[in-house]
Design a protein around this motif. Structure first.
Motif: not given
Length: 230
Positions: A43-48, A114-117
């Motif tokens: 999750x955190x890698x994708x957000x960044x 929508x993914x990370x909200x």
């Protein structure tokens, strides 16, 4: 990039556009990022990843059309009769990731929100405008993401363009909190709760009594250009 006494970070677009090697580095980074597989990332890698890609694409769009007074002067292309094409480049499909052509709007509104909200999405992506939360001075990284997102939120919330307590006790806030109200609790009270969460002591004290009404919102679409600023 340069920081100013007014707390707004500005970019040296003219110098960047004049540097072929710097433009090539940006293009190369975007190509490498587009070739990755964010759906398989933690999750955190994708957000960044998505935030960095959004910001890099925004920089590329502005540099391609610079000089411009505002990013809103750059129209979207390839979107048919969509009236939104005339008020910014956000609908143009700029990159293909995992086989999907994507625009800036797609990255922010169809993927990140929508993914990370997480309302801090709005502090992570930058729209190249004075009214926007500052472009973070480094690429977002998973290892420091939570701390740095909180720092970016605090920097904006406690700046006058984020929230200002007016003489009558009501609030003037960034239009971000009106445009994306659903991300900030869905109401004025939700917005104030969000502001309190990131407020420093001075602002928190002003927000402490009850729930101040939001009187107005504002946003400055002028380009965050530091090319000629002192």
């Amino acid at each position: 990039m340069r920081d100013h006494a007014d707390g707004v970070t500005r970019l040296r677009y003219a110098a960047w556009k004049a540097s072929g090697p710097d433009l090539a580095v940006l293009d190369g980074w975007i190509a490498q990022a587009a070739a990755r597989t964010p759906s398989a990332m933690p999750r955190a890698v994708a957000f960044a990843h998505w935030a960095n890609l959004y910001n890099a694409l925004t920089l590329k769009v502005v540099l391609q059309r610079y000089p411009v007074r505002s990013i809103r002067d750059i129209r979207s292309t390839g979107v048919g009769l969509d009236p939104r094409q005339f008020i910014g480049p956000w609908r143009t499909r700029l990159v293909t990731v995992e086989g999907r052509p994507l625009s800036l709007d797609d990255i922010e509104h169809e993927i990140m929100r929508p993914t990370f909200r997480d309302p801090r999405v709005h502090y992570a992506v930058n729209c190249a405008s004075i009214g926007c939360p500052n472009l973070w001075p480094r690429a977002w990284r998973a290892a420091t993401l939570e701390r740095e997102l909180d720092a970016a939120a605090a920097a904006f919330v406690n700046h006058p363009r984020g929230a200002t307590v007016l003489a009558d006790g009501r609030l003037r806030v960034s239009s971000l909190y009106a445009w994306f109200r659903e991300d900030f609790g869905g109401s004025d009270a939700g917005v104030v709760t969000h502001l309190r969460r990131h407020a420093t002591a001075a602002l928190a004290a002003r927000l402490a009594a009850g729930t101040p009404a939001i009187a107005e919102n504002a946003y400055d679409w002028a380009l965050n250009d530091g090319s000629t600023a002192a």
